[in-house]
Design a protein around this motif. Sequence first.
Motif, mmCIF file in Angstrom:
data_model
loop_
_atom_site.group_PDB
_atom_site.id
_atom_site.type_symbol
_atom_site.label_atom_id
_atom_site.label_comp_id
_atom_site.label_asym_id
_atom_site.label_seq_id
_atom_site.Cartn_x
_atom_site.Cartn_y
_atom_site.Cartn_z
ATOM 1 N N ILE A 565 3.129 7.862 3.827
ATOM 2 C CA ILE A 565 2.223 6.758 3.472
ATOM 3 C C ILE A 565 2.444 6.337 2.023
ATOM 4 O O ILE A 565 2.371 5.143 1.682
ATOM 5 C CB ILE A 565 0.764 7.186 3.699
ATOM 6 N N PHE A 566 2.744 7.297 1.179
ATOM 7 C CA PHE A 566 2.984 6.985 -0.238
ATOM 8 C C PHE A 566 4.199 6.063 -0.379
ATOM 9 O O PHE A 566 4.175 5.091 -1.151
ATOM 10 C CB PHE A 566 3.198 8.285 -1.015
ATOM 11 N N ALA A 567 5.261 6.358 0.397
ATOM 12 C CA ALA A 567 6.452 5.512 0.330
ATOM 13 C C ALA A 567 6.152 4.112 0.845
ATOM 14 O O ALA A 567 6.649 3.112 0.291
ATOM 15 C CB ALA A 567 7.578 6.148 1.138
ATOM 16 N N PHE A 568 5.332 4.023 1.894
ATOM 17 C CA PHE A 568 4.972 2.707 2.426
ATOM 18 C C PHE A 568 4.228 1.889 1.374
ATOM 19 O O PHE A 568 4.506 0.694 1.180
ATOM 20 C CB PHE A 568 4.120 2.878 3.681
ATOM 21 N N TYR A 569 3.309 2.520 0.691
ATOM 22 C CA TYR A 569 2.546 1.777 -0.321
ATOM 23 C C TYR A 569 3.403 1.475 -1.555
ATOM 24 O O TYR A 569 3.131 0.497 -2.268
ATOM 25 C CB TYR A 569 1.281 2.545 -0.711
ATOM 26 N N CYS A 570 4.406 2.297 -1.790
ATOM 27 C CA CYS A 570 5.331 1.970 -2.883
ATOM 28 C C CYS A 570 6.116 0.696 -2.553
ATOM 29 O O CYS A 570 6.287 -0.185 -3.410
ATOM 30 C CB CYS A 570 6.299 3.137 -3.123
ATOM 31 N N LEU A 572 5.164 -1.649 -0.425
ATOM 32 C CA LEU A 572 4.204 -2.752 -0.434
ATOM 33 C C LEU A 572 3.791 -3.097 -1.862
ATOM 34 O O LEU A 572 3.637 -4.283 -2.223
ATOM 35 C CB LEU A 572 2.969 -2.365 0.398
ATOM 36 N N GLY A 573 3.633 -2.091 -2.673
ATOM 37 C CA GLY A 573 3.270 -2.344 -4.072
ATOM 38 C C GLY A 573 4.380 -3.034 -4.846
ATOM 39 O O GLY A 573 4.105 -3.847 -5.758
ATOM 40 N N HIS A 575 6.452 -5.200 -3.537
ATOM 41 C CA HIS A 575 6.304 -6.613 -3.170
ATOM 42 C C HIS A 575 5.207 -7.271 -3.999
ATOM 43 O O HIS A 575 5.346 -8.406 -4.477
ATOM 44 C CB HIS A 575 5.964 -6.747 -1.678
ATOM 45 N N GLY A 576 4.126 -6.549 -4.158
ATOM 46 C CA GLY A 576 3.016 -7.103 -4.925
ATOM 47 C C GLY A 576 3.375 -7.330 -6.380
ATOM 48 O O GLY A 576 2.949 -8.332 -6.993
ATOM 49 N N SER A 577 4.155 -6.424 -6.957
ATOM 50 C CA SER A 577 4.540 -6.589 -8.362
ATOM 51 C C SER A 577 5.459 -7.794 -8.547
ATOM 52 O O SER A 577 5.330 -8.560 -9.523
ATOM 53 C CB SER A 577 5.212 -5.315 -8.876
ATOM 54 N N LEU A 578 6.376 -7.994 -7.593
ATOM 55 C CA LEU A 578 7.241 -9.176 -7.657
ATOM 56 C C LEU A 578 6.425 -10.451 -7.511
ATOM 57 O O LEU A 578 6.647 -11.440 -8.240
ATOM 58 C CB LEU A 578 8.306 -9.112 -6.558
ATOM 59 N N ALA A 579 5.479 -10.424 -6.566
ATOM 60 C CA ALA A 579 4.645 -11.606 -6.364
ATOM 61 C C ALA A 579 3.776 -11.877 -7.579
ATOM 62 O O ALA A 579 3.578 -13.035 -7.983
ATOM 63 C CB ALA A 579 3.783 -11.409 -5.121
#
Length: 673
Positions: A565-570, A572-573, A575-579
């Motif tokens: 789950i940590f890797a998944f949120y990394c 996703l996170g 993507h969020g940092s790029l956005a």
Amino acid sequence: MAPEDTSLPLAMVSLILHFNWNWVGLTISDNDQGIQFLSYLRTEMEKNTLCFAFVNMIPLNIYLYMSRAEVYYNQILTSSSNVVIIYGETDSTLSVSFRIWTSRGMQRIWVTTSQFDVTTSKSDFLPELFHGTLAFAHHHAEISGFKNFFQSKNPLKYSDEYLARLEWMNFNCGVSAPMCNTLRNCSSNSSLEWLIAQTFDMAFSDGSYDIYNAVYTTAHAAHERLLQRMDNQEVHLGNCLKVIFLFDDTHCFPYQSLLEKTHFTNPVGDRVTMNQKEKLQPEYDIFQIWNFPNGLGLKVKIGMFSPYFPHGQQLHLYEDILEWAAGSRQMPPSVCSADCGPGFRKFRQEGMAACCFECTPCSENEVSNETSDVDQCVRCLEDQYANAEQIHCTDKSVSFLTYEDPLGMALTLMALGFSAFTSVVLGVFIKHHDTPLVKANNRNLSYTLLVSLIFCFLCPLLFIGHPNAPKCILQQITFGVVFSVAVSTVLAKTVTVVLAFKLTIPGKRMRYNLIPRASNFIIVICTLIQIILCAIWLGVSPPFIEIDAKSEQSHIIIVCSKGSIFAFYCVLGYHGSLALGSFIVAFLARNLPDTFNEAKLLTFSMLVFCSVWVTFLPVYHSTKGKVMVAVEVFSILASSAGLLGCIFIPKCYIMLLRPEKNSLKKLKKKASS
């Protein structure tokens, strides 16, 4: 002479089990014989989980009994047991109490022995209200000739108390004295020939049969003694008879030693032995007795019990005769607690008898499909679930987001529709690639973004259908890489806008060829970082198939677990940092001249993108199964559609519907103004 009733408790318990009773009362005489019977009966009942509703020990002293008579009566009357076992002598206070109970209309099934007097004199007898009596008698055949002998007798010639007590013989006879020693007012030619077996039992009672055997035993012993004296030539017949019948001649041979050795077969065919070690356990006949007014009774043999048969086959009842005698094969119930039935289990509180319990529903996903009571419900297997009635387990259906499912079908059509629409937009941009609007916004980056959006729209197809190991890995890796390309392209377009604006400022010497090179570096570097994160994810804890049989009662949910789950949120996170970076840069460049108005579109597209994925997080964690997968698919489609709609739809509108605005002259006019 009388055999011990050692097998009687076992016989009674077998009868109780046959009729599915488990809650019986017991009334015995308060003497050694009654206490011994209680001990044997309690042992047999405990072996079979049967219980006493009450135990009444009737004292032999009539005065002591009368002081407690009402207590004994109320004990039986208030008990929920319909079956009462009676064990005692005919001439006892127990017999008196039984007559009192029946005369007061107490309705019970009485289980007793043939030695106990069960006739009543109640005049208002109602067969449908009275359950009758089940009596156990020692098994022996009818004495040959006794019936004819008895029926031929004239009662006027006898002053026997037994004959005097037969009030129902209808000879116009009367009892002359309370002691019933003589009969009067009888016709001289009266006889007992009219009596039939249904109203008068011609077989010997247990006590009479014991006397019958005792006489024959004495005769055999006397015969053996006579033979001994004849062998010794010491025949003294008078003294021998004196020994046999008076038992007071101390000069004769000890009589007890002869009796202990005596064994023979009586005229009935039964084997008789006086050796205690060789005595056989008695067999029992079972009778159904109905009592009618004025002492009349109907006695019908309904079965027998033999301790010599295998366990479980010792009791044999004649079902047809039982149905005729009792009116039904189904005896009235006598249980402490009613059957729980399917879907429930027995729950015993502390201090309650073993036969008494409460019924509680089975726990979740447990069943009880037995018609009899059960102590514990059976838990269904992992791939099964209990139905609403909790009486049987049903196989769970496999649940995952399928193409045939309405939700899966809708998401599939959306994914294909958006990807087709994006392809159309790409075709429009390619067709108008020489127009100022396409050139001004870096057409290569536009092409890259449109192609990545096509893959973003097609990515949800990996989430629909039966999960498998390769698909689970491709889902997240494709999602992570493709979205990184799309968002990094948006970031590159935003940086391109800023760099292009800087190059137009007078006095700045920057080469235009640096702009494409910088944007390409941004896309490659950002995508490479995401690929490294996905590689680490696959190396540490890759996605796998998860079978969830507990979240939903009737379904087995098959989903692709994220693994780490940590890797998944990394991912996703990232993507969020790029956005977030694209949003900040685009927001700062929002006031650039209208010729380069793409900054405003990029700002709004990143705002939509971030809003979708921020909303995704709480919704994703509050759902399970295929709905959870659908939430992720919808978020992918919504964020991709936000990028497509905010960035490219306004440009397509100008190129297709307002082509006059897509000219160099118009752009210069806007720039000069």
